[in-house]
Design a protein around this motif. Sequence first.
Motif, PDB file in Angstrom:
ATOM      1  N   LEU A 122     -11.259  -0.302   1.946  1.00  0.00           N
ATOM      2  CA  LEU A 122     -10.534  -0.470   0.692  1.00  0.00           C
ATOM      3  C   LEU A 122      -9.343  -1.384   0.952  1.00  0.00           C
ATOM      4  O   LEU A 122      -8.500  -1.091   1.805  1.00  0.00           O
ATOM      5  N   VAL A 123      -9.279  -2.491   0.212  1.00  0.00           N
ATOM      6  CA  VAL A 123      -8.309  -3.544   0.493  1.00  0.00           C
ATOM      7  C   VAL A 123      -7.597  -3.947  -0.794  1.00  0.00           C
ATOM      8  O   VAL A 123      -8.213  -4.040  -1.856  1.00  0.00           O
ATOM      9  N   GLY A 124      -6.302  -4.208  -0.681  1.00  0.00           N
ATOM     10  CA  GLY A 124      -5.560  -4.763  -1.818  1.00  0.00           C
ATOM     11  C   GLY A 124      -4.511  -3.835  -2.374  1.00  0.00           C
ATOM     12  O   GLY A 124      -3.573  -3.466  -1.681  1.00  0.00           O
ATOM     13  N   SER A 125      -4.691  -3.464  -3.643  1.00  0.00           N
ATOM     14  CA  SER A 125      -3.704  -2.647  -4.360  1.00  0.00           C
ATOM     15  C   SER A 125      -2.339  -3.323  -4.328  1.00  0.00           C
ATOM     16  O   SER A 125      -1.329  -2.728  -3.933  1.00  0.00           O
ATOM     17  N   ILE A 126      -2.306  -4.578  -4.750  1.00  0.00           N
ATOM     18  CA  ILE A 126      -1.069  -5.357  -4.726  1.00  0.00           C
ATOM     19  C   ILE A 126      -0.252  -5.020  -5.962  1.00  0.00           C
ATOM     20  O   ILE A 126      -0.390  -5.641  -7.020  1.00  0.00           O
ATOM     21  N   GLY A 127       0.558  -4.011  -5.838  1.00  0.00           N
ATOM     22  CA  GLY A 127       1.370  -3.543  -6.954  1.00  0.00           C
ATOM     23  C   GLY A 127       2.498  -2.665  -6.462  1.00  0.00           C
ATOM     24  O   GLY A 127       2.628  -2.397  -5.264  1.00  0.00           O
ATOM     25  N   VAL A 128       3.334  -2.200  -7.382  1.00  0.00           N
ATOM     26  CA  VAL A 128       4.496  -1.376  -7.050  1.00  0.00           C
ATOM     27  C   VAL A 128       4.521  -0.171  -7.980  1.00  0.00           C
ATOM     28  O   VAL A 128       4.236  -0.293  -9.176  1.00  0.00           O
ATOM     29  N   THR A 129       4.847   0.977  -7.450  1.00  0.00           N
ATOM     30  CA  THR A 129       4.930   2.177  -8.273  1.00  0.00           C
ATOM     31  C   THR A 129       6.159   2.978  -7.902  1.00  0.00           C
ATOM     32  O   THR A 129       6.623   2.951  -6.752  1.00  0.00           O
ATOM     33  N   ALA A 130       6.690   3.687  -8.888  1.00  0.00           N
ATOM     34  CA  ALA A 130       7.788   4.636  -8.666  1.00  0.00           C
ATOM     35  C   ALA A 130       7.557   5.784  -9.628  1.00  0.00           C
ATOM     36  O   ALA A 130       7.681   5.622 -10.848  1.00  0.00           O
ATOM     37  N   ALA A 131       7.171   6.928  -9.103  1.00  0.00           N
ATOM     38  CA  ALA A 131       6.791   8.060  -9.946  1.00  0.00           C
ATOM     39  C   ALA A 131       7.805   9.185  -9.839  1.00  0.00           C
ATOM     40  O   ALA A 131       8.463   9.361  -8.814  1.00  0.00           O
ATOM     41  N   PHE A 186      -3.596  -9.396  -8.625  1.00  0.00           N
ATOM     42  CA  PHE A 186      -2.305  -8.783  -8.297  1.00  0.00           C
ATOM     43  C   PHE A 186      -1.947  -7.667  -9.280  1.00  0.00           C
ATOM     44  O   PHE A 186      -0.775  -7.380  -9.514  1.00  0.00           O
ATOM     45  N   SER A 187      -2.973  -7.034  -9.833  1.00  0.00           N
ATOM     46  CA  SER A 187      -2.741  -6.002 -10.855  1.00  0.00           C
ATOM     47  C   SER A 187      -2.599  -4.604 -10.278  1.00  0.00           C
ATOM     48  O   SER A 187      -2.350  -3.649 -11.011  1.00  0.00           O
ATOM     49  N   GLY A 188      -2.788  -4.458  -8.977  1.00  0.00           N
ATOM     50  CA  GLY A 188      -2.749  -3.133  -8.367  1.00  0.00           C
ATOM     51  C   GLY A 188      -4.128  -2.562  -8.107  1.00  0.00           C
ATOM     52  O   GLY A 188      -4.244  -1.472  -7.537  1.00  0.00           O
ATOM     53  N   LEU A 189      -5.177  -3.279  -8.529  1.00  0.00           N
ATOM     54  CA  LEU A 189      -6.534  -2.812  -8.259  1.00  0.00           C
ATOM     55  C   LEU A 189      -6.841  -2.908  -6.771  1.00  0.00           C
ATOM     56  O   LEU A 189      -6.280  -3.745  -6.052  1.00  0.00           O
ATOM     57  N   ILE A 190      -7.759  -2.070  -6.328  1.00  0.00           N
ATOM     58  CA  ILE A 190      -8.150  -2.071  -4.915  1.00  0.00           C
ATOM     59  C   ILE A 190      -9.626  -2.455  -4.824  1.00  0.00           C
ATOM     60  O   ILE A 190     -10.428  -2.096  -5.687  1.00  0.00           O
ATOM     61  N   VAL A 236       7.657   2.192  -4.244  1.00  0.00           N
ATOM     62  CA  VAL A 236       6.649   2.277  -3.186  1.00  0.00           C
ATOM     63  C   VAL A 236       5.574   1.250  -3.495  1.00  0.00           C
ATOM     64  O   VAL A 236       5.119   1.147  -4.635  1.00  0.00           O
ATOM     65  N   LEU A 237       5.166   0.492  -2.473  1.00  0.00           N
ATOM     66  CA  LEU A 237       4.112  -0.501  -2.662  1.00  0.00           C
ATOM     67  C   LEU A 237       2.778   0.194  -2.679  1.00  0.00           C
ATOM     68  O   LEU A 237       2.365   0.793  -1.690  1.00  0.00           O
ATOM     69  N   ARG A 238       2.082   0.129  -3.813  1.00  0.00           N
ATOM     70  CA  ARG A 238       0.770   0.739  -3.956  1.00  0.00           C
ATOM     71  C   ARG A 238      -0.100  -0.082  -4.885  1.00  0.00           C
ATOM     72  O   ARG A 238       0.413  -0.819  -5.695  1.00  0.00           O
TER      73      ARG A 238
END
Length: 326
Positions: free
Chosen positions: A172-181, A254-258, A324-326
């Motif tokens: 599983l590669v990528g998930s170019i996004g940022v999250t803060a929950a 770059f949407s956060g998809l993996i 957090v980068l996710r």
Amino acid sequence: MSDEWKAPEAVGDDGKSWQLLEKTLLASVEEQRRSRRWGIFFKLLTFIYLFGAMALFSPMFDLESGAVRSGKHTALIEVRGMIADKEAASADNVVGSLRKAFEDPSTKGVILRINSPGGSPVQSGYIYDEIRRLRGEHPDIKLYAVIADLGASGAYYIASAADAIYADKASLVGSIGVTAASFGFVGVMEKLGVDRRVYTSGEHKAFLDPFQPQKEEETRFWQGVLDTTHRQFIASVKKGRGDRLKDATHPELFSGLIWSGEQALQLGLIDGLGSASLVARDVIGEKELVDFTVQESPFDRFAKKIGASVAEQVALRAGLQGPVLR
């Protein structure tokens, strides 16, 4: 007459009793001495066992790190788990390992084996910058990122600084996004009749407080922080990957998809399919792997399990320690 005759017999019986009592006491003392000797023996044996265990697992007695290596080798560094301060995959640990690997005169190439969901953008950025610096300082030593099960978010951020990236077709590669929950407890407090009292000396000082209602302007501000971090992430990936990205304008890249390793190869997120051993043997040309990963002692791991790291993990996953980068 009969009394005079019986007296010696009585005295004799009394002497035998004293002898029997003396033997019993001596046997008891000897048994106590024997017990003490065995007790000292087992205590000494336990001490030797514990000292040996400490010596075996202590970094001071790391036999592999002190071993003399002959001939060329491929340096291996593991990036496993959450990328965060005080974790195994912290910037301090990974950067220290990278420097030792590049400075070793017998290193022919370096493999960064990644199995991580990501983590702190700051820690990931530190490692990314150091990889690029070391590559410039040692142009003859190539660094390859090899993604195992997972190379997502901050982990892919790090990988994008490598000369080339490899993964398995099912990685599983990528998930170019940022999250803060976080969580909101305002409704629960109202039902319980609890009044939240917060005293601050700044208008927005408590804007992330989960026990207070959100304000629209503060939500917009926080979204701006996340968007800025996301732009930095994208810029670093583009800088690291360059023209190898098949379509940098892909709407979902770059949407956060993996993506699977096979899909990532088609998108230009990775350069090939393969394991660390394959890269060492067929790409670097030196199949002997030497592990430069910083190893924690069992005592450190045990302390982390029962210590402050529990609270740190809860806070990190609740979004209370920043983006957090996710």
